[in-house]
Design a protein around this motif. Sequence first.
Motif, PDB file in Angstrom:
ATOM      1  N   ASN A  71       0.831  -1.212   0.000  1.00 56.01           N
ATOM      2  CA  ASN A  71       0.000   0.000   0.000  1.00 56.01           C
ATOM      3  C   ASN A  71       0.860   1.254   0.000  1.00 56.01           C
ATOM      4  O   ASN A  71       0.558   2.247   0.668  1.00 56.01           O
ATOM      5  N   VAL A  72       1.951   1.181  -0.744  1.00 51.13           N
ATOM      6  CA  VAL A  72       2.860   2.319  -0.904  1.00 51.13           C
ATOM      7  C   VAL A  72       3.142   2.487  -2.391  1.00 51.13           C
ATOM      8  O   VAL A  72       3.394   1.503  -3.098  1.00 51.13           O
ATOM      9  N   THR A  73       3.092   3.730  -2.856  1.00 51.05           N
ATOM     10  CA  THR A  73       3.350   4.040  -4.264  1.00 51.05           C
ATOM     11  C   THR A  73       4.615   4.883  -4.377  1.00 51.05           C
ATOM     12  O   THR A  73       4.853   5.768  -3.558  1.00 51.05           O
ATOM     13  N   VAL A  74       5.406   4.591  -5.403  1.00 51.56           N
ATOM     14  CA  VAL A  74       6.670   5.298  -5.627  1.00 51.56           C
ATOM     15  C   VAL A  74       6.552   6.129  -6.904  1.00 51.56           C
ATOM     16  O   VAL A  74       6.277   5.602  -7.981  1.00 51.56           O
ATOM     17  N   ASP A 141       0.443  10.309   2.483  1.00 48.84           N
ATOM     18  CA  ASP A 141       1.191   9.618   3.537  1.00 48.84           C
ATOM     19  C   ASP A 141       1.519   8.168   3.178  1.00 48.84           C
ATOM     20  O   ASP A 141       2.106   7.442   3.984  1.00 48.84           O
ATOM     21  N   GLN A 142       1.165   7.767   1.948  1.00 52.50           N
ATOM     22  CA  GLN A 142       1.555   6.452   1.429  1.00 52.50           C
ATOM     23  C   GLN A 142       2.342   6.603   0.120  1.00 52.50           C
ATOM     24  O   GLN A 142       2.425   5.676  -0.674  1.00 52.50           O
ATOM     25  N   LEU A 143       2.939   7.774  -0.057  1.00 49.61           N
ATOM     26  CA  LEU A 143       3.620   8.104  -1.305  1.00 49.61           C
ATOM     27  C   LEU A 143       5.087   8.405  -1.045  1.00 49.61           C
ATOM     28  O   LEU A 143       5.423   9.212  -0.171  1.00 49.61           O
ATOM     29  N   LEU A 144       5.968   7.728  -1.786  1.00 48.64           N
ATOM     30  CA  LEU A 144       7.399   7.997  -1.738  1.00 48.64           C
ATOM     31  C   LEU A 144       7.825   8.661  -3.040  1.00 48.64           C
ATOM     32  O   LEU A 144       7.334   8.313  -4.113  1.00 48.64           O
ATOM     33  N   TYR A 145       8.752   9.603  -2.944  1.00 48.28           N
ATOM     34  CA  TYR A 145       9.377  10.181  -4.128  1.00 48.28           C
ATOM     35  C   TYR A 145      10.761   9.547  -4.289  1.00 48.28           C
ATOM     36  O   TYR A 145      11.531   9.466  -3.328  1.00 48.28           O
ATOM     37  N   PHE A 146      11.054   9.145  -5.519  1.00 50.37           N
ATOM     38  CA  PHE A 146      12.358   8.580  -5.861  1.00 50.37           C
ATOM     39  C   PHE A 146      12.950   9.476  -6.944  1.00 50.37           C
ATOM     40  O   PHE A 146      12.456   9.511  -8.063  1.00 50.37           O
ATOM     41  N   GLY A 147      14.008  10.190  -6.622  1.00 43.67           N
ATOM     42  CA  GLY A 147      14.643  11.082  -7.578  1.00 43.67           C
ATOM     43  C   GLY A 147      16.032  10.609  -7.926  1.00 43.67           C
ATOM     44  O   GLY A 147      16.880  10.428  -7.044  1.00 43.67           O
ATOM     45  N   GLU A 148      16.274  10.415  -9.207  1.00 43.52           N
ATOM     46  CA  GLU A 148      17.555   9.901  -9.694  1.00 43.52           C
ATOM     47  C   GLU A 148      18.394  11.045 -10.248  1.00 43.52           C
ATOM     48  O   GLU A 148      18.032  11.637 -11.260  1.00 43.52           O
ATOM     49  N   SER A 149      19.474  11.397  -9.568  1.00 44.55           N
ATOM     50  CA  SER A 149      20.403  12.414 -10.040  1.00 44.55           C
ATOM     51  C   SER A 149      19.673  13.738 -10.296  1.00 44.55           C
ATOM     52  O   SER A 149      19.193  14.365  -9.349  1.00 44.55           O
ATOM     53  N   LEU A 150      19.536  14.174 -11.534  1.00 44.14           N
ATOM     54  CA  LEU A 150      18.790  15.392 -11.813  1.00 44.14           C
ATOM     55  C   LEU A 150      17.373  15.292 -11.256  1.00 44.14           C
ATOM     56  O   LEU A 150      16.799  16.279 -10.787  1.00 44.14           O
ATOM     57  N   GLY A 151      16.810  14.089 -11.279  1.00 39.27           N
ATOM     58  CA  GLY A 151      15.475  13.880 -10.731  1.00 39.27           C
ATOM     59  C   GLY A 151      15.396  14.159  -9.244  1.00 39.27           C
ATOM     60  O   GLY A 151      14.308  14.449  -8.719  1.00 39.27           O
ATOM     61  N   ALA A 159       8.681  18.285  -3.243  1.00 38.82           N
ATOM     62  CA  ALA A 159       8.441  18.020  -1.825  1.00 38.82           C
ATOM     63  C   ALA A 159       8.258  19.294  -1.013  1.00 38.82           C
ATOM     64  O   ALA A 159       7.621  19.262   0.047  1.00 38.82           O
ATOM     65  N   THR A 160       8.796  20.414  -1.477  1.00 44.66           N
ATOM     66  CA  THR A 160       8.614  21.660  -0.736  1.00 44.66           C
ATOM     67  C   THR A 160       7.166  22.118  -0.785  1.00 44.66           C
ATOM     68  O   THR A 160       6.710  22.837   0.103  1.00 44.66           O
ATOM     69  N   GLU A 161       6.434  21.720  -1.813  1.00 49.28           N
ATOM     70  CA  GLU A 161       5.014  22.079  -1.943  1.00 49.28           C
ATOM     71  C   GLU A 161       4.095  20.941  -1.535  1.00 49.28           C
ATOM     72  O   GLU A 161       3.053  21.163  -0.906  1.00 49.28           O
ATOM     73  N   HIS A 162       4.484  19.716  -1.884  1.00 50.73           N
ATOM     74  CA  HIS A 162       3.674  18.536  -1.573  1.00 50.73           C
ATOM     75  C   HIS A 162       4.575  17.515  -0.867  1.00 50.73           C
ATOM     76  O   HIS A 162       5.110  16.613  -1.511  1.00 50.73           O
ATOM     77  N   PRO A 163       4.751  17.626   0.436  1.00 50.05           N
ATOM     78  CA  PRO A 163       5.643  16.679   1.133  1.00 50.05           C
ATOM     79  C   PRO A 163       5.124  15.248   1.014  1.00 50.05           C
ATOM     80  O   PRO A 163       3.941  14.993   1.214  1.00 50.05           O
ATOM     81  N   PRO A 164       6.002  14.307   0.696  1.00 50.95           N
ATOM     82  CA  PRO A 164       5.622  12.896   0.625  1.00 50.95           C
ATOM     83  C   PRO A 164       5.793  12.239   1.981  1.00 50.95           C
ATOM     84  O   PRO A 164       6.227  12.882   2.955  1.00 50.95           O
ATOM     85  N   ALA A 165       5.487  10.948   2.056  1.00 53.28           N
ATOM     86  CA  ALA A 165       5.793  10.200   3.276  1.00 53.28           C
ATOM     87  C   ALA A 165       7.293  10.060   3.446  1.00 53.28           C
ATOM     88  O   ALA A 165       7.810  10.089   4.567  1.00 53.28           O
ATOM     89  N   LEU A 265      13.098   2.692   3.508  1.00 52.80           N
ATOM     90  CA  LEU A 265      12.466   4.011   3.618  1.00 52.80           C
ATOM     91  C   LEU A 265      10.967   3.861   3.861  1.00 52.80           C
ATOM     92  O   LEU A 265      10.400   4.580   4.696  1.00 52.80           O
ATOM     93  N   ALA A 266      10.341   2.956   3.130  1.00 52.56           N
ATOM     94  CA  ALA A 266       8.904   2.745   3.311  1.00 52.56           C
ATOM     95  C   ALA A 266       8.584   2.336   4.750  1.00 52.56           C
ATOM     96  O   ALA A 266       7.602   2.794   5.340  1.00 52.56           O
ATOM     97  N   GLU A 267       9.407   1.498   5.311  1.00 52.54           N
ATOM     98  CA  GLU A 267       9.171   1.048   6.684  1.00 52.54           C
ATOM     99  C   GLU A 267       9.347   2.191   7.669  1.00 52.54           C
ATOM    100  O   GLU A 267       8.597   2.321   8.650  1.00 52.54           O
ATOM    101  N   ARG A 268      10.338   3.031   7.423  1.00 52.54           N
ATOM    102  CA  ARG A 268      10.553   4.192   8.293  1.00 52.54           C
ATOM    103  C   ARG A 268       9.463   5.243   8.137  1.00 52.54           C
ATOM    104  O   ARG A 268       9.067   5.907   9.113  1.00 52.54           O
ATOM    105  N   ALA A 269       8.982   5.409   6.891  1.00 55.24           N
ATOM    106  CA  ALA A 269       8.104   6.533   6.577  1.00 55.24           C
ATOM    107  C   ALA A 269       6.620   6.247   6.782  1.00 55.24           C
ATOM    108  O   ALA A 269       5.839   7.175   7.016  1.00 55.24           O
ATOM    109  N   THR A 270       6.222   4.982   6.669  1.00 56.67           N
ATOM    110  CA  THR A 270       4.789   4.695   6.675  1.00 56.67           C
ATOM    111  C   THR A 270       4.351   3.804   7.821  1.00 56.67           C
ATOM    112  O   THR A 270       3.164   3.523   7.962  1.00 56.67           O
TER     113      THR A 270
END
Length: 272
Positions: A71-74, A141-151, A159-165, A265-270
């Motif tokens: 129940n977590v989306t990346v 609160d069930q959403l993770l952001y994954f940013g790769e390098s430039l991402g 995240a500054t506007e829409h903080p994720p879990a 991260l999911a375990e820590r965040a959710t």
Amino acid sequence: MLKGVVIVVVIVVALLAILWLTQRRLIYLPDNSAVPPAADVIQDAEDVTLTTTDGLELGAWYIPPQADERNVTVLVANGNGGNRASRAPLAEALSEAGFATLLFDYRGYGGNPGDPNEDGLALDARAAYNHLVDDRGVSPDQLLYFGESLGAGVVSELATEHPPAGLLLRSPFTDLAEVGQRHYPIVPVGLLLWDRYPVAEHVSTVDVPTTVVYGTSDSIVPPGLSQDVAAAAAGPVEEVDIEGAGHNDSVMFGGPEIVDAVVGLAERATTP
């Protein structure tokens, strides 16, 4: 003597002008040699169209979990090269680990219209966020952001506007000018850049669980810059260093260390 100095100055100014005018061709490296195939190259994946607030339609894939659903989306924000097809191994690995994943291509990537730039990529990320939250009913609160390098610059700004879990930054840099200065030490990169991506500044204002992953042999984004991002983060931070890994090694695109970092991260965040 004076004539020679003038010639050198003119050449330097001309070269700097060329760099200034063509800089985005050096920053953004989309692979548009082939449009990404249909989403069904990944089991049960769906083709998705994201619509930005400035009217662009972007291609994306939604990949549901295959087993042990968490129940977590990346939400994955790519680096500056290739397109979403090269992130399929990451999505498949996350799906097998129980995560839903959204892969999308920025404007100008993967056959999408538009030209990439920092402000535009911010709109693209918001379109991805809105799709997950508004259209699919994913709770932040069930959403993770994954940013790769430039991402990492893209999702840290989001995240500054829409903080994720939770926030996972893979091979992040403190800001784009710092990376450029490392590669072009005699060029006044900070004065020339239009796009900044101030990752360290953004994460210093986002108090969410954060994981910073980097390869110890990364020659594109020096590990020290990723460590500086971790040090700047406002939330609780975990660092994961992948011994001997370079920036574009296969292990960085869905290897077990990356998946384990997302799981942790999911375990820590959710977890309540």
